[in-house]
Scaffold this motif. Structure first.
Motif, mmCIF file in Angstrom:
data_model
loop_
_atom_site.group_PDB
_atom_site.id
_atom_site.type_symbol
_atom_site.label_atom_id
_atom_site.label_comp_id
_atom_site.label_asym_id
_atom_site.label_seq_id
_atom_site.Cartn_x
_atom_site.Cartn_y
_atom_site.Cartn_z
ATOM 1 N N THR A 23 0.120 -35.748 6.271
ATOM 2 C CA THR A 23 -0.533 -35.346 4.772
ATOM 3 C C THR A 23 0.303 -33.880 4.222
ATOM 4 O O THR A 23 0.672 -33.836 3.063
ATOM 5 C CB THR A 23 -2.025 -36.198 4.291
ATOM 6 O OG1 THR A 23 -2.095 -37.259 4.435
ATOM 7 C CG2 THR A 23 -2.091 -35.375 2.771
ATOM 8 N N VAL A 24 -0.411 -33.152 4.722
ATOM 9 C CA VAL A 24 -0.076 -31.479 4.692
ATOM 10 C C VAL A 24 1.464 -31.830 4.987
ATOM 11 O O VAL A 24 2.153 -30.682 3.689
ATOM 12 C CB VAL A 24 -1.343 -30.955 5.418
ATOM 13 C CG1 VAL A 24 -0.827 -29.429 5.677
ATOM 14 C CG2 VAL A 24 -2.303 -30.768 5.049
ATOM 15 N N SER A 25 1.616 -31.770 5.798
ATOM 16 C CA SER A 25 3.497 -31.716 6.183
ATOM 17 C C SER A 25 4.146 -32.706 4.619
ATOM 18 O O SER A 25 5.422 -31.919 4.482
ATOM 19 C CB SER A 25 3.812 -32.243 6.970
ATOM 20 O OG SER A 25 2.778 -32.021 8.249
ATOM 21 N N PHE A 26 3.619 -33.496 4.219
ATOM 22 C CA PHE A 26 4.415 -34.231 3.292
ATOM 23 C C PHE A 26 4.417 -33.470 2.385
ATOM 24 O O PHE A 26 4.950 -33.745 1.621
ATOM 25 C CB PHE A 26 3.524 -35.738 2.875
ATOM 26 C CG PHE A 26 3.907 -36.458 2.152
ATOM 27 C CD1 PHE A 26 5.475 -37.296 1.824
ATOM 28 C CD2 PHE A 26 3.014 -36.479 0.591
ATOM 29 C CE1 PHE A 26 5.747 -37.945 0.774
ATOM 30 C CE2 PHE A 26 3.915 -37.263 -0.381
ATOM 31 C CZ PHE A 26 4.627 -37.870 -0.285
ATOM 32 N N TYR A 27 3.197 -33.138 1.837
ATOM 33 C CA TYR A 27 3.034 -32.861 0.907
ATOM 34 C C TYR A 27 4.191 -30.955 0.512
ATOM 35 O O TYR A 27 4.556 -30.829 -0.524
ATOM 36 C CB TYR A 27 1.805 -32.144 0.185
ATOM 37 C CG TYR A 27 0.947 -33.108 -0.221
ATOM 38 C CD1 TYR A 27 1.255 -33.281 -2.146
ATOM 39 C CD2 TYR A 27 -0.077 -33.320 -0.421
ATOM 40 C CE1 TYR A 27 0.482 -34.191 -2.475
ATOM 41 C CE2 TYR A 27 -0.638 -34.599 -0.359
ATOM 42 C CZ TYR A 27 -0.018 -35.316 -1.924
ATOM 43 O OH TYR A 27 -0.743 -35.956 -2.634
#
Length: 256
Positions: free
Chosen positions: A9-13
């Protein structure tokens, strides 16, 4: 949420925000030289497809569309329930060109807002509801006449799965006055992309496109009746998707 999913999720954002900054900056210099349809495809379709693809690749968030054959050839008013940001990305790339209602303040954001301003959005002042309704009616009618889809979230805000807010009549009034149908859409994106918090979970979002609905007659009564039919269809479709009946909203027909 597991550590692996949190890292995804962090990578996605990080990737999403970086790509938005890069694409909006590039669009600011390229898009003014393109026709409106080419400009919309360059700015919105390409990037929104990237965002949807990124959510699939990084988050494991897939989707399945049912009822694609119901989409009419002529652009009309789209009425969709609102649960997350995902459906904004998806619908903006699935229907082209498309305009939607947004807060006027967003257009002042450097590069992002400037790029959005080139897509003929219906920018309203939410602190002035009466003026906002007139703006939606006037600008929306012009866009429909030019063959542009108009996306309306009739609930007015994002709601969690299992809830369906009252439908404003603005979308159906716009369709009736333009002698066009409304196209109801239901989905369950909020089950995987919640309204609150930053966490996401993998899964398959179900998107159901209903049959175009026409008003039976003219005037306020026809608008209210069409609004009730659209509300009933979305409510039933949500129940079909999730197996949970959305919380009933009494007297939806009186919503302005």
């Amino acid at each position: 949420m597991s550590i692996v999913q949190a890292l995804r999720t962090v990578s996605f954002y990080l990737l999403l925000s970086s790509s938005a900054l890069l694409w909006c900056t590039l669009s600011f210099f390229v898009a003014p030289f393109l026709s409106f349809r080419a400009r919309y495809h360059f700015i919105n379709v390409l990037w929104c497809r990237f965002a949807v693809g990124l959510s699939r690749t990084v988050l494991g968030l897939r989707y399945q569309v049912t009822g694609a054959e119901n989409v009419p050839k002529q652009a009309c008013v789209i009425l969709s329930n609102h649960q997350s940001t995902w459906e904004t990305f998806f619908l903006s790339s699935y229907f082209s060109p498309l305009s939607q209602v947004l807060k006027r303040e967003l257009l002042y954001v450097p590069f992002f807002g400037w790029a959005m301003a080139m897509l003929r959005p219906i920018a309203i002042d939410r602190d002035n509801p009466k003026a906002a309704l007139k703006q939606v009616a006037k600008k929306g009618h012009e866009l429909l006449q030019d063959g542009c889809w108009v996306l309306i979230f009739p609930e007015g805000t994002r709601l969690p799965p299992g809830q369906l807010g009252k439908f404003s009549r603005g979308g159906t009034a716009l369709a009736v006055n333009a002698d066009l149908p409304v196209l109801p859409i239901a989905h369950n994106a909020g089950e995987f992309w919640p309204k609150h918090g930053w966490g996401k979970r993998p899964g398959t979002i179900q998107v159901i496109i209903g049959p175009p609905m026409y008003a039976e007659g003219e005037g306020p009564r026809a608008i209210a009746e069409l609004n009730d039919r659209a509300f009933a269809w979305v409510s039933q479709a949500q129940q079909q998707i999730s197996g949970v009946e959305p919380e009933a909203v009494p007297n939806n027909s009186h919503v302005a």
